[in-house]
Design an enzyme around this catalytic site. Sequence first.
Site, mmCIF file in Angstrom:
data_model
loop_
_atom_site.group_PDB
_atom_site.id
_atom_site.type_symbol
_atom_site.label_atom_id
_atom_site.label_comp_id
_atom_site.label_asym_id
_atom_site.label_seq_id
_atom_site.Cartn_x
_atom_site.Cartn_y
_atom_site.Cartn_z
ATOM 1 N N SER A 149 103.714 -52.926 -0.526
ATOM 2 C CA SER A 149 102.671 -52.918 0.489
ATOM 3 C C SER A 149 103.178 -52.067 1.653
ATOM 4 O O SER A 149 104.206 -52.391 2.245
ATOM 5 C CB SER A 149 102.399 -54.361 0.942
ATOM 6 N N LYS A 175 100.201 -50.233 -2.363
ATOM 7 C CA LYS A 175 99.101 -50.735 -1.531
ATOM 8 C C LYS A 175 99.227 -50.117 -0.149
ATOM 9 O O LYS A 175 100.296 -50.151 0.456
ATOM 10 C CB LYS A 175 99.195 -52.259 -1.481
ATOM 11 N N LYS A 177 97.894 -50.208 3.687
ATOM 12 C CA LYS A 177 97.134 -50.983 4.669
ATOM 13 C C LYS A 177 96.197 -50.017 5.393
ATOM 14 O O LYS A 177 96.597 -48.893 5.742
ATOM 15 C CB LYS A 177 98.088 -51.631 5.679
ATOM 16 N N ASP A 203 94.340 -52.374 1.511
ATOM 17 C CA ASP A 203 94.156 -53.727 2.038
ATOM 18 C C ASP A 203 93.743 -53.614 3.502
ATOM 19 O O ASP A 203 94.465 -53.030 4.313
ATOM 20 C CB ASP A 203 95.465 -54.523 1.916
ATOM 21 N N GLU A 228 91.216 -54.568 -0.943
ATOM 22 C CA GLU A 228 91.519 -55.971 -0.654
ATOM 23 C C GLU A 228 90.939 -56.375 0.700
ATOM 24 O O GLU A 228 91.143 -55.688 1.701
ATOM 25 C CB GLU A 228 93.049 -56.149 -0.670
ATOM 26 N N ASP A 253 91.810 -62.012 -0.559
ATOM 27 C CA ASP A 253 93.080 -62.616 -0.171
ATOM 28 C C ASP A 253 92.758 -63.743 0.817
ATOM 29 O O ASP A 253 92.627 -64.910 0.416
ATOM 30 C CB ASP A 253 93.972 -61.504 0.435
ATOM 31 N N LYS A 277 98.379 -66.235 -3.120
ATOM 32 C CA LYS A 277 99.631 -66.485 -2.402
ATOM 33 C C LYS A 277 99.768 -67.997 -2.371
ATOM 34 O O LYS A 277 98.943 -68.676 -1.740
ATOM 35 C CB LYS A 277 99.556 -65.958 -0.970
ATOM 36 N N GLY A 305 102.195 -61.297 -1.098
ATOM 37 C CA GLY A 305 103.380 -61.659 -0.331
ATOM 38 C C GLY A 305 103.050 -61.776 1.145
ATOM 39 O O GLY A 305 101.988 -61.336 1.590
HETATM 40 O O1 OSB Z 1 97.510 -59.166 3.476
HETATM 41 O O2 OSB Z 1 98.905 -59.161 1.891
HETATM 42 C C1 OSB Z 1 98.661 -59.214 3.098
HETATM 43 C C2 OSB Z 1 101.978 -59.202 5.026
HETATM 44 C C3 OSB Z 1 101.648 -60.026 6.077
HETATM 45 C C4 OSB Z 1 100.373 -60.529 6.173
HETATM 46 C C5 OSB Z 1 99.413 -60.220 5.203
HETATM 47 C C6 OSB Z 1 99.740 -59.411 4.126
HETATM 48 C C7 OSB Z 1 101.037 -58.868 4.059
HETATM 49 C C8 OSB Z 1 101.484 -57.952 3.014
HETATM 50 C C9 OSB Z 1 102.962 -57.925 2.715
HETATM 51 O O3 OSB Z 1 100.749 -57.173 2.458
HETATM 52 C C10 OSB Z 1 103.272 -58.023 1.267
HETATM 53 C C11 OSB Z 1 104.733 -58.337 1.020
HETATM 54 O O4 OSB Z 1 105.247 -59.414 1.408
HETATM 55 O O5 OSB Z 1 105.395 -57.488 0.416
HETATM 56 MG MG MG Z 2 96.169 -58.985 1.866
#
Ligand code: OSB
Ligand code: MG
Length: 384
Positions: A149, A175, A177, A203, A228, A253, A277, A305
């Site tokens: 991510s 992924k 953001k 995401d 996402e 999510d 998660k 995660g």
């Molecule tokens: O939306 O998946 C998410 C990290 C903090 C809060 C939300 C998200 C995330 C990540 C990190 O995408 C994923 C990881 O731990 O590698």
């Molecule tokens: Mg997410």
Amino acid sequence: MSDAAVTDARNRRHRVTRIELREIRLPLREPFRISSGVVSERRILLVRLEDLAGTVAWSECVAGEEPNYSAETVDTAWLALRQWLVPRLLAEPVSAAGADAVLRRDLRGHRMASAALEMGVWELAARCAGIPLARLLGGTRERVDVGISLGIQAAPDALVERAQRALDTGYRRIKLKIAPGRDVAYVRAVREALGDAAPLMVDANSAYSPADAAHLAGLDGLGLMMIEQPLEAGDLVRHAALQRLLDTPLCLDESITSAARAEDMISLGSGRIINIKPGRVGGFTESLRIHDACAAAGMPVWCGGMLESGIGRGCNVALAALPNFTMPGDISPSARYWERDVVTPEWTMERGMVTVPAGAGAGVETDEGRVDDLTMRREVIGAP
Ligand code: OSB
Ligand code: MG
């Protein structure tokens, strides 16, 4: 070990006599920015459970410092644990299979807080039985595909460079953001640089509104595996309307806090993929319910995660070993985020995969000396 031995281990009750809450600070190698905020140093709530025989299990609460992903934070979780949840676990012997019912009884919300304890009981049960946590959960995979991510960057070329590096490192899915103003052009730049075959997704962490539908349609045609969580967590009906307008599958999510929400998503058509998660949905038992509901509906899931330390990562890896986790999870190795993790061995990745440990429990040991060094706050709660 036989299926009967696994069932026994799930149902065996444990007398937890001492629970310790810890808050540690762990600096990230580089700041991680999502649409709703940035984090440079993680405040992480850890839980140490000990049973009558002296067996110890560590678990992690995924809540962040700020209420920008969900309403829960490290501080609300600490309060919920001390005030309502830890006393429940200390009051009666609990099994892995039964912890969810004990913790969730007449409790609204606080899912990240209760998940930390629920997963701790599963880890304790796996350790007592001497079996892998993945096996206790019903996992069948020996290895899990890993996705990365990538946080929001200041300019497209910085994102392209990180995405290229991730591809070269072997990650099986990348992924990106996104947020309004940092979306279509950024994603297009990565697609053009990495080529049509690169497994990309985005995401948004709830950064858009239904009025952005036409703009989001600009992502169709970029060959994304999924988008996402474009809209707010409560917007299942609006996500369904958006999904009807887009070719790209939506993945939820934040919206999926329980199996009931997953069933609503399936019947409304609010998307085609779920990111599970365990820390978000109240733990493993609820994760298994979501996993099974999705499997029955033909909907793939993958494990998300929350910038966990190696303790929470162990829970994610174990869960991702289940059969319907058919897409790469956000299960980056320790070194992606931390200079040094709090577990030994650290989590590593080989050819884009992480090995599901064959040892007892999650398969890593918490480095208690290191946790002590990083501890900012602690509270011990013993059996009454
Ligand atoms: O939306 O998946 C998410 C990290 C903090 C809060 C939300 C998200 C995330 C990540 C990190 O995408 C994923 C990881 O731990 O590698
Ligand atoms: Mg997410």
